[in-house]
Design an enzyme around this catalytic site. Structure first.
Site, mmCIF file in Angstrom:
data_model
loop_
_atom_site.group_PDB
_atom_site.id
_atom_site.type_symbol
_atom_site.label_atom_id
_atom_site.label_comp_id
_atom_site.label_asym_id
_atom_site.label_seq_id
_atom_site.Cartn_x
_atom_site.Cartn_y
_atom_site.Cartn_z
ATOM 1 N N ARG A 75 -40.856 4.765 -24.821
ATOM 2 C CA ARG A 75 -40.267 5.133 -23.876
ATOM 3 C C ARG A 75 -41.414 4.413 -22.881
ATOM 4 N NH1 ARG A 75 -40.198 10.660 -23.841
ATOM 5 N NH2 ARG A 75 -42.068 10.546 -22.096
ATOM 6 N N TYR A 82 -24.790 -1.920 -0.815
ATOM 7 C CA TYR A 82 -23.883 -1.669 -1.914
ATOM 8 C C TYR A 82 -23.424 -0.515 -1.936
ATOM 9 C CZ TYR A 82 -22.610 -1.230 -6.728
ATOM 10 O OH TYR A 82 -22.090 -1.663 -8.188
ATOM 11 N N ASP A 91 -33.106 -4.498 -1.490
ATOM 12 C CA ASP A 91 -32.366 -5.084 -2.558
ATOM 13 C C ASP A 91 -32.064 -5.937 -3.164
ATOM 14 O OD1 ASP A 91 -29.972 -5.610 -4.798
ATOM 15 O OD2 ASP A 91 -28.437 -3.718 -4.273
ATOM 16 N N LYS A 144 -26.715 -9.193 -13.162
ATOM 17 C CA LYS A 144 -26.022 -10.384 -12.491
ATOM 18 C C LYS A 144 -26.761 -11.725 -12.851
ATOM 19 C CE LYS A 144 -23.851 -6.818 -10.075
ATOM 20 N NZ LYS A 144 -23.990 -6.119 -10.652
HETATM 21 C C1 PLP Z 1 -25.776 -5.323 -4.492
HETATM 22 C C2 PLP Z 1 -26.100 -5.039 -5.782
HETATM 23 N N1 PLP Z 1 -26.948 -4.190 -5.941
HETATM 24 C C3 PLP Z 1 -26.649 -3.515 -7.001
HETATM 25 C C4 PLP Z 1 -25.599 -2.813 -7.989
HETATM 26 C C5 PLP Z 1 -25.598 -2.805 -9.221
HETATM 27 O O1 PLP Z 1 -26.184 -2.784 -10.190
HETATM 28 P P1 PLP Z 1 -24.907 -2.584 -11.184
HETATM 29 O O2 PLP Z 1 -24.363 -2.804 -11.674
HETATM 30 O O3 PLP Z 1 -26.146 -3.214 -12.282
HETATM 31 O O4 PLP Z 1 -26.213 -1.058 -11.662
HETATM 32 C C6 PLP Z 1 -24.893 -4.533 -7.690
HETATM 33 C C7 PLP Z 1 -23.159 -4.504 -8.749
HETATM 34 O O5 PLP Z 1 -22.665 -5.049 -7.988
HETATM 35 C C8 PLP Z 1 -24.654 -4.917 -6.918
HETATM 36 O O6 PLP Z 1 -23.834 -5.798 -6.309
#
Ligand code: PLP
Length: 396
Positions: free
Chosen positions: A57, A110, A182, A207
């Site tokens: 872990r 998001y 983010d 992404k």
């Molecule tokens: C700007 C942004 N942050 C976070 C996320 C979340 O990522 P995950 O799909 O890996 O949980 C996304 C997903 O679309 C996103 O566009």
């Protein structure tokens, strides 16, 4: 020796300790780590901060290599790994808040980040204030004695506002507030968060880092000040990922720079073409003057990628459906950052629930596209066909 970004992306995390002399680290799978002496066991147990094998872990050599690589590329002092970007966001926030705290959340975050604040943080007695991404100095007025975190996301989801991160960070730090970003759009290479005062940089590595639409992965890189707390709390929350996913993230880093450049070139070509179209009201791409915060993009970013939006002059669901159903190189999908082109549309009413203080009040549909690595002429021709179908419905 000089190590510019492209060199860093190739060399990051390739410590011989983890690669054992081959180019890529072997995928080391483990739950149990075994010790032959009490001294070895004790040493591994207490070395929580170092990359020492102790228990699956806490990570294996494959994880250590990816964690080091993320720090090499993005900066900071340490990187915590999570099973997806959403887990990285929620666990990073949870690592620093307690009952009675207050956080400042950008209104263009998001959507699941907003839901987490409204549902989970609220249940824990932690209050969220949403702020306009363009607030700048005005953030001062929203700070309370119990404000713990200033959370940013730049550019914002869908509407793409670029934030003035240095100004926000400076003001937050006057009150010892933790600045988080983010940084998924910047991908850790087009925006260097630690140079602009950010304390913790979070990415949905799902992404661009992974880059092939086949793995869920989250990263959170913290500076010296906050890394020990982030590391400990993430560990206590049982956050870990498979070594195969760590390996995939690491492999993605190697081509991240060249992929992003091509996504950026293709996206700019498509955006310039769209800008001339009579159906389009304006382009929401940080490199365009019509995008709020364009000046901060020019000042703070070194490049873009494939994700941007454009706003149509009208909102007509049937016509939008014709556009979406006609295009063939663009599929509808939420998770961007892979090699393929994507398209999604939001009618103006969507923002009535997605925004509380920065509703753009568009009169037309917002279309978000992810421009992939296909031939850009094919993509433009496809969009032209889509817009023809759109117009056919409008002119019926
Ligand atoms: C700007 C942004 N942050 C976070 C996320 C979340 O990522 P995950 O799909 O890996 O949980 C996304 C997903 O679309 C996103 O566009």
């Amino acid at each position: 020796m000089s190590k510019k970004l492209e060199t860093k992306l190739v060399t990051a995390g390739r410590n011989k300790k983890w690669t054992h002399g081959v180019v890529n680290p072997p995928v080391q799978r483990a739950s149990t780590v075994v010790f032959n002496t009490v001294a070895e066991k004790n040493a591994a147990t207490i070395k929580r901060q170092g990359h020492t094998l102790f228990y699956g872990r806490r990570g294996t050599e494959t994880h250590f290599s990816f964690q080091e690589a993320m720090v090499d590329v993005e900066g900071g002092a340490g990187c915590a790994l999570y099973p997806c970007g959403a887990a990285a966001i929620t666990n990073t926030i949870l690592a620093f808040v307690e009952h009675g705290d207050h956080i400042l959340m950008v209104d263009t975050c998001y959507e699941p980040t907003r839901d987490f604040c409204n549902i989970i943080l609220k249940k824990m007695g932690i209050e969220t204030t949403y702020y306009d991404p363009m607030i700048g100095e005005g953030i001062r007025e929203l700070i309370r004695p119990n404000t713990k975190i200033l959370f940013t996301e730049s550019p914002g989801s869908y509407t793409m506002e670029v934030q003035d991160i240095p100004t926000l960070s400076k003001i937050a730090h006057e009150q010892d507030i933790i600045v988080m970003i983010d940084n998924t759009w910047g991908a850790g290479v087009n925006f260097s968060p630690f140079e602009f005062g950010v304390d913790i940089s979070i990415q949905a590595a799902t992404k661009y880092i992974v880059g092939h639409s086949d793995v869920m992965l989250g990263t959170s890189v913290a500076n010296e000040k906050y890394w020990p707390q982030l590391r400990e709390q993430s560990y206590l929350m049982g956050q870990c990922i498979s070594p195969d996913d760590a390996y995939t993230g690491l492999r993605g880093l190697r081509t991240l720079g060249v992929r992003l450049k091509q996504h950026d070139t293709n996206a700019l070509a498509v955006a310039k073409w769209l800008e001339q179209r009579p159906e389009v009201d304006h382009i929401r791409h940080p490199a365009f003057e019509t995008c709020p915060g364009h000046e901060f993009y020019k000042r703070d970013f070194t490049g873009g990628n494939g994700l941007f939006s454009f706003v149509l002059k009208t909102s007509n669901k049937e016509a939008t459906t014709a556009l979406l159903d006609t295009v063939e190189h663009f599929s509808m999908g939420y998770s961007w950052g892979g090699f393929e082109s994507l398209i999604l549309a939001n009618e103006p009413s969507t923002f009535d629930t997605m925004r509380t203080v920065a509703n753009p009040h568009f009169t037309g549909t917002l279309v978000r596209v992810h421009i992939g690595l296909e031939n850009v002429e094919d993509l433009i021709e496809d969009l032209a066909r889509g817009l023809e179908a759109y117009n056919a419905v409008l002119n019926r």
